[in-house]
Design an enzyme around this catalytic site. Sequence first.
Site, mmCIF file in Angstrom:
data_model
loop_
_atom_site.group_PDB
_atom_site.id
_atom_site.type_symbol
_atom_site.label_atom_id
_atom_site.label_comp_id
_atom_site.label_asym_id
_atom_site.label_seq_id
_atom_site.Cartn_x
_atom_site.Cartn_y
_atom_site.Cartn_z
ATOM 1 N N ILE A 10 75.266 8.531 -17.199
ATOM 2 C CA ILE A 10 75.587 9.663 -16.723
ATOM 3 C C ILE A 10 77.245 10.441 -17.650
ATOM 4 O O ILE A 10 77.114 11.736 -17.695
ATOM 5 C CB ILE A 10 76.168 9.320 -15.445
ATOM 6 C CG1 ILE A 10 74.822 8.795 -14.487
ATOM 7 C CG2 ILE A 10 76.844 10.462 -14.707
ATOM 8 C CD1 ILE A 10 73.870 10.006 -14.570
ATOM 9 N N LYS A 199 75.770 11.679 -1.288
ATOM 10 C CA LYS A 199 74.944 11.256 -2.260
ATOM 11 C C LYS A 199 74.053 10.111 -1.924
ATOM 12 O O LYS A 199 73.037 9.851 -2.236
ATOM 13 C CB LYS A 199 76.231 10.910 -3.408
ATOM 14 C CG LYS A 199 75.538 10.055 -4.546
ATOM 15 C CD LYS A 199 74.565 10.819 -5.413
ATOM 16 C CE LYS A 199 73.689 9.870 -6.290
ATOM 17 N NZ LYS A 199 73.020 10.579 -7.275
ATOM 18 N N ARG A 206 65.066 9.217 -0.295
ATOM 19 C CA ARG A 206 64.086 9.330 -1.280
ATOM 20 C C ARG A 206 63.495 7.720 -1.154
ATOM 21 O O ARG A 206 62.252 7.314 -1.033
ATOM 22 C CB ARG A 206 64.602 8.972 -2.641
ATOM 23 C CG ARG A 206 65.062 10.589 -3.083
ATOM 24 C CD ARG A 206 63.974 11.553 -3.896
ATOM 25 N NE ARG A 206 63.602 11.061 -4.766
ATOM 26 C CZ ARG A 206 62.213 11.348 -5.061
ATOM 27 N NH1 ARG A 206 61.519 12.077 -4.192
ATOM 28 N NH2 ARG A 206 61.559 10.688 -6.305
ATOM 29 N N CYS A 253 69.855 3.974 -9.070
ATOM 30 C CA CYS A 253 70.300 4.827 -7.850
ATOM 31 C C CYS A 253 69.329 4.324 -6.640
ATOM 32 O O CYS A 253 69.956 3.880 -5.531
ATOM 33 C CB CYS A 253 70.018 6.365 -8.140
ATOM 34 S SG CYS A 253 71.114 6.862 -9.460
HETATM 35 N N1 LIG Z 1 71.840 6.413 -14.203
HETATM 36 C C1 LIG Z 1 71.532 7.207 -13.378
HETATM 37 O O1 LIG Z 1 70.460 7.573 -13.507
HETATM 38 C C2 LIG Z 1 72.417 7.730 -12.386
HETATM 39 C C3 LIG Z 1 72.156 8.997 -11.604
HETATM 40 C C4 LIG Z 1 73.041 9.522 -10.836
HETATM 41 C C5 LIG Z 1 74.267 8.938 -10.544
HETATM 42 N N2 LIG Z 1 74.511 7.438 -11.137
HETATM 43 C C6 LIG Z 1 75.651 6.736 -10.944
HETATM 44 O O2 LIG Z 1 76.536 7.051 -12.016
HETATM 45 C C7 LIG Z 1 77.381 5.993 -12.348
HETATM 46 C C8 LIG Z 1 77.475 5.398 -13.678
HETATM 47 O O3 LIG Z 1 76.172 5.162 -14.062
HETATM 48 P P1 LIG Z 1 75.441 4.865 -15.334
HETATM 49 O O4 LIG Z 1 74.018 4.990 -15.199
HETATM 50 O O5 LIG Z 1 76.171 6.190 -16.163
HETATM 51 O O6 LIG Z 1 76.230 3.527 -16.020
HETATM 52 P P2 LIG Z 1 76.374 2.962 -17.325
HETATM 53 O O7 LIG Z 1 76.505 1.588 -17.272
HETATM 54 O O8 LIG Z 1 75.051 3.427 -18.095
HETATM 55 O O9 LIG Z 1 77.474 3.389 -18.082
HETATM 56 C C9 LIG Z 1 79.020 3.074 -17.595
HETATM 57 C C10 LIG Z 1 79.742 2.872 -18.711
HETATM 58 O O10 LIG Z 1 81.072 2.966 -18.309
HETATM 59 C C11 LIG Z 1 81.719 1.982 -19.183
HETATM 60 N N3 LIG Z 1 82.986 1.338 -18.504
HETATM 61 C C12 LIG Z 1 83.056 0.737 -17.464
HETATM 62 N N4 LIG Z 1 84.278 0.390 -16.836
HETATM 63 C C13 LIG Z 1 84.986 1.245 -17.793
HETATM 64 C C14 LIG Z 1 86.660 1.302 -17.917
HETATM 65 N N5 LIG Z 1 87.439 0.824 -17.078
HETATM 66 N N6 LIG Z 1 86.958 1.985 -19.082
HETATM 67 C C15 LIG Z 1 86.291 2.685 -19.913
HETATM 68 N N7 LIG Z 1 84.651 2.514 -19.767
HETATM 69 C C16 LIG Z 1 84.420 1.687 -18.673
HETATM 70 C C17 LIG Z 1 80.780 0.975 -19.521
HETATM 71 O O11 LIG Z 1 81.138 0.347 -20.666
HETATM 72 C C18 LIG Z 1 79.478 1.926 -19.742
HETATM 73 O O12 LIG Z 1 79.453 2.415 -20.854
HETATM 74 C C19 LIG Z 1 77.160 4.711 -11.304
HETATM 75 O O13 LIG Z 1 77.817 5.130 -9.933
HETATM 76 C C20 LIG Z 1 75.590 5.439 -10.851
HETATM 77 O O14 LIG Z 1 75.219 4.843 -9.771
HETATM 78 C C21 LIG Z 1 73.728 7.194 -12.264
#
Ligand SMILES: NC(=O)c1ccc[n+]([C@@H]2O[C@H](COP(=O)([O-])OP(=O)(O)OC[C@H]3O[C@@H](n4cnc5c(N)ncnc54)[C@H](O)[C@@H]3O)[C@@H](O)[C@H]2O)c1
Length: 404
Positions: A10, A199, A206, A253
Amino acid sequence: MVNVIGLGYIGLPTALMLASHGVEVVGTDYNKKLVETLNAGHTTFKEDGLDELFQNALKSGIKFTTEYQKTDVYIVSVPTPYDKFSKKIDPVYVTGAVKDVLKVAPEESIIVIESTVSPGTIEKFVRPEIEEITKNKKIHLVHAPERIIPGNMVHELLHNNRTIGADNKEIGERIKKIYSSFCQGEIVVTDIKTAEMTKVVENTFRAVNIAFANELAKICRHENMDVYEIIRICNMHPRVNILQPGPGVGGHCISVDPWFLVGDYPSLAKVIDESMKTNDGMPDFVLNRIYEIMKKNNMNDISRVGLYGLTYKENVDDMRESPTLQLLESQERHLATGLKVYDPFIKKDVAKNQYHDLNQFLSDIDFIVIMVKHNEIKDNMEKLSSKIILDCHNICKLPGVYHL
Ligand SMILES: NC(=O)c1ccc[n+]([C@@H]2O[C@H](COP(=O)([O-])OP(=O)(O)OC[C@H]3O[C@@H](n4cnc5c(N)ncnc54)[C@H](O)[C@@H]3O)[C@@H](O)[C@H]2O)c1
């Protein structure tokens, strides 16, 4: 300048999108290797249009680093898992990232939490951190949950409507202006708890509807009826719109967020609880179908059975919570091994008996289970004509195909 914290599925596309639309962006992730990969000019996952967006953002001067920046706006996009036992949100990544940001955040800066959180999380877990660490320094909090779907992220970032929750309208409008740099959808400004709830409710809607389709599949299996034909006919009703059943729900999600409500309101969220259990039970249901179909065909060599697809959905490389991985784990829990597996998007070895070539995989099995409807298998259906087929997505029109 906007400092995007967390450059995963994201955070990265969001940072790139902002930079490509004229916003000065620095992306920060504590994963050094990930930052090095981005700085070497490579994206970290596959997604339609992502590489092009990456090039545009580089031209616009986006920077990637492990350092948190002193600036006026932060967008935090870090994981929000749930506790497998209590089902409640585990906010440790969000609070951790906020603490990191607070080491440099100046007075009056705005921290936007994009991560999906359960209603009340920001008030219960994030605000107290800020009050404790900054004492009298004024820091504003905003929640701007992300709705994009892997596989269509770039398009959806541009076109989806968005929700922004803020303590006051002025701060909400300032953040709305930043998202409006690229978002062509409508942006609603509301309060933080409402944004948190919307959210989680969207994903729960879904999950419950997928569970209904999965339950129908099980009932129809019991009655030896065609669930797809039944759903097709029902959906001709002007007010009925049933989703399709499948081998389970994965991803970050729909298979996670509804649990937050079960964890926080266990005596109220009954339908949600049952729906999540129904969806989580689907990989086991498929495993049982494999057993039934093997028996029917007098087949007893499990090593001649192959699972097609390891990702949680088609045409992406994201395997988180994937039904295939759940099925493989279930196989091991039953002290069995031997199922073969292949996915064109997964180049690394993540499972036993994993293949990296479709033809080799097909030549070593007699029974294929279509777990994921990647375009590759749709384009190669004729190669399955001599196989026993369990099609979990109703995409195969060959004769004699088994379904859920
Ligand atoms: N993946 C999806 O399809 C999706 C869709 C909508 C919402 N979300 C939400 O978005 C959020 C992120 O999900 P994602 O899929 O991108 O996760 P992800 O695991 O792909 O990415 C998270 C990133 O954050 C970094 N990180 C964690 N703690 C950190 C810190 N303190 N400082 C710096 N970097 C840090 C990690 O190293 C990682 O690269 C979640 O809450 C998820 O529920 C995800």
